[in-house]
Design a protein around this motif. Structure first.
Motif, PDB file in Angstrom:
ATOM      1  N   GLU A  50      87.763  50.159  11.433  1.00 23.50           N
ATOM      2  CA  GLU A  50      86.931  51.217  11.995  1.00 23.50           C
ATOM      3  C   GLU A  50      87.770  52.461  12.304  1.00 23.50           C
ATOM      4  OE1 GLU A  50      83.498  50.818  12.636  1.00 23.50           O
ATOM      5  OE2 GLU A  50      83.763  48.958  11.525  1.00 23.50           O
ATOM      6  N   MET A  51      87.145  53.631  12.204  1.00 25.03           N
ATOM      7  CA  MET A  51      87.815  54.891  12.514  1.00 25.03           C
ATOM      8  C   MET A  51      86.790  55.814  13.166  1.00 25.03           C
ATOM      9  SD  MET A  51      89.420  57.700   9.929  1.00 25.03           S
ATOM     10  CE  MET A  51      88.069  58.855   9.860  1.00 25.03           C
ATOM     11  N   THR A  52      87.246  56.648  14.076  1.00 18.13           N
ATOM     12  CA  THR A  52      86.355  57.629  14.684  1.00 18.13           C
ATOM     13  C   THR A  52      87.091  58.942  14.880  1.00 18.13           C
ATOM     14  OG1 THR A  52      84.695  57.964  16.405  1.00 18.13           O
ATOM     15  CG2 THR A  52      86.833  57.104  17.118  1.00 18.13           C
ATOM     16  N   VAL A  53      86.358  59.956  15.252  1.00 19.31           N
ATOM     17  CA  VAL A  53      86.921  61.261  15.575  1.00 19.31           C
ATOM     18  C   VAL A  53      86.854  61.395  17.093  1.00 19.31           C
ATOM     19  CG1 VAL A  53      86.749  63.742  15.222  1.00 19.31           C
ATOM     20  CG2 VAL A  53      86.013  62.181  13.420  1.00 19.31           C
ATOM     21  N   TYR A 147      81.922  69.501   9.464  1.00 22.26           N
ATOM     22  CA  TYR A 147      82.368  68.552   8.451  1.00 22.26           C
ATOM     23  C   TYR A 147      83.802  68.812   7.994  1.00 22.26           C
ATOM     24  CZ  TYR A 147      77.661  66.683   7.968  1.00 22.26           C
ATOM     25  OH  TYR A 147      76.465  66.086   8.191  1.00 22.26           O
ATOM     26  N   SER A 148      84.244  70.054   8.044  1.00 17.86           N
ATOM     27  CA  SER A 148      85.607  70.337   7.596  1.00 17.86           C
ATOM     28  C   SER A 148      86.625  69.590   8.445  1.00 17.86           C
ATOM     29  CB  SER A 148      85.886  71.832   7.599  1.00 17.86           C
ATOM     30  OG  SER A 148      85.683  72.381   8.878  1.00 17.86           O
ATOM     31  N   LEU A 149      86.268  69.266   9.677  1.00 21.47           N
ATOM     32  CA  LEU A 149      87.159  68.482  10.531  1.00 21.47           C
ATOM     33  C   LEU A 149      87.413  67.099   9.931  1.00 21.47           C
ATOM     34  CD1 LEU A 149      88.680  68.310  13.249  1.00 21.47           C
ATOM     35  CD2 LEU A 149      86.589  67.409  14.233  1.00 21.47           C
ATOM     36  N   LEU A 150      86.385  66.529   9.293  1.00 19.21           N
ATOM     37  CA  LEU A 150      86.539  65.194   8.692  1.00 19.21           C
ATOM     38  C   LEU A 150      87.517  65.197   7.535  1.00 19.21           C
ATOM     39  CD1 LEU A 150      82.842  63.961   8.594  1.00 19.21           C
ATOM     40  CD2 LEU A 150      84.616  63.398  10.255  1.00 19.21           C
ATOM     41  N   GLN A 151      87.662  66.301   6.864  1.00 18.97           N
ATOM     42  CA  GLN A 151      88.546  66.356   5.718  1.00 18.97           C
ATOM     43  C   GLN A 151      90.016  66.388   6.088  1.00 18.97           C
ATOM     44  OE1 GLN A 151      85.590  68.555   2.589  1.00 18.97           O
ATOM     45  NE2 GLN A 151      87.415  69.578   3.115  1.00 18.97           N
ATOM     46  N   VAL A 152      90.325  66.754   7.315  1.00 23.03           N
ATOM     47  CA  VAL A 152      91.725  66.859   7.710  1.00 23.03           C
ATOM     48  C   VAL A 152      92.174  65.713   8.613  1.00 23.03           C
ATOM     49  CG1 VAL A 152      91.845  69.339   7.428  1.00 23.03           C
ATOM     50  CG2 VAL A 152      91.210  68.399   9.644  1.00 23.03           C
ATOM     51  N   ILE A 153      91.260  64.865   9.003  1.00 23.94           N
ATOM     52  CA  ILE A 153      91.608  63.732   9.872  1.00 23.94           C
ATOM     53  C   ILE A 153      92.446  62.735   9.128  1.00 23.94           C
ATOM     54  CG2 ILE A 153      90.628  61.747  11.069  1.00 23.94           C
ATOM     55  CD1 ILE A 153      89.919  63.921  12.783  1.00 23.94           C
TER      56      ILE A 153
END
Length: 153
Positions: A50-53, A147-153
């Motif tokens: 599992e992963m979250t922000v 959504y751009s935050l998800l691309q750099v996580i």
């Protein structure tokens, strides 16, 4: 950035966000993540676990403040073009849809820096993930969510 406005952008809490630059959206990646979003735990269910922000992710990656006053305000306004003109001196181009509910909080840029913009961005992302996973809304250039935050996580 014009050096004359930099102090105001810093006072507002958005300076580091201006340093991120443009990120081209990978729609396939974003759609795959949305499909793996589990509402019960607010996590992505991936092969390895599992992963979250988290709020800390938002703070570190964007520089947005995560402590402070909550970002709340009027979201039901019939004439956002008029609100833009009052606060910015110019309205949006004809046909453009904007979300101006946070513009009221930007009237005083010193005060704007006291808000938890990072928490608001994360809540907005979680809402977009909910809409994508439950309602089936696709991620696209017009989608709402950080959504751009998800691309750099």
């Amino acid at each position: 950035m014009d050096p004359r406005i930099e102090p105001y952008v810093r006072a507002s809490g958005f300076y580091y966000l201006t340093q991120i630059g443009y990120t081209r959206s990978d729609h396939r990646l974003l759609q795959a993540l949305v499909e793996r979003w589990r509402l019960e735990f607010n996590t992505f269910h991936l092969r390895h676990g599992e992963m979250t922000v988290t709020l800390q992710d938002v703070a570190v990656l964007t520089g947005l403040p995560i402590d402070g006053k909550p970002v709340t305000g009027i979201t039901d306004c019939d004439d956002w073009g008029h609100v833009c003109e009052d606060l910015l001196g110019v309205g949006p181009p004809a046909g453009n849809k904007i979300h101006a509910c946070y513009l009221y909080l930007l009237r005083d840029l010193d005060d704007a820096g006291r808000y938890s913009w990072g928490a608001a961005a994360l809540a907005h992302l979680y809402r977009a993930l909910y809409k994508g996973s439950v309602l089936g809304e696709r991620t696209s250039a017009g989608s709402h969510g950080f959504y751009s935050l998800l691309q750099v996580i």
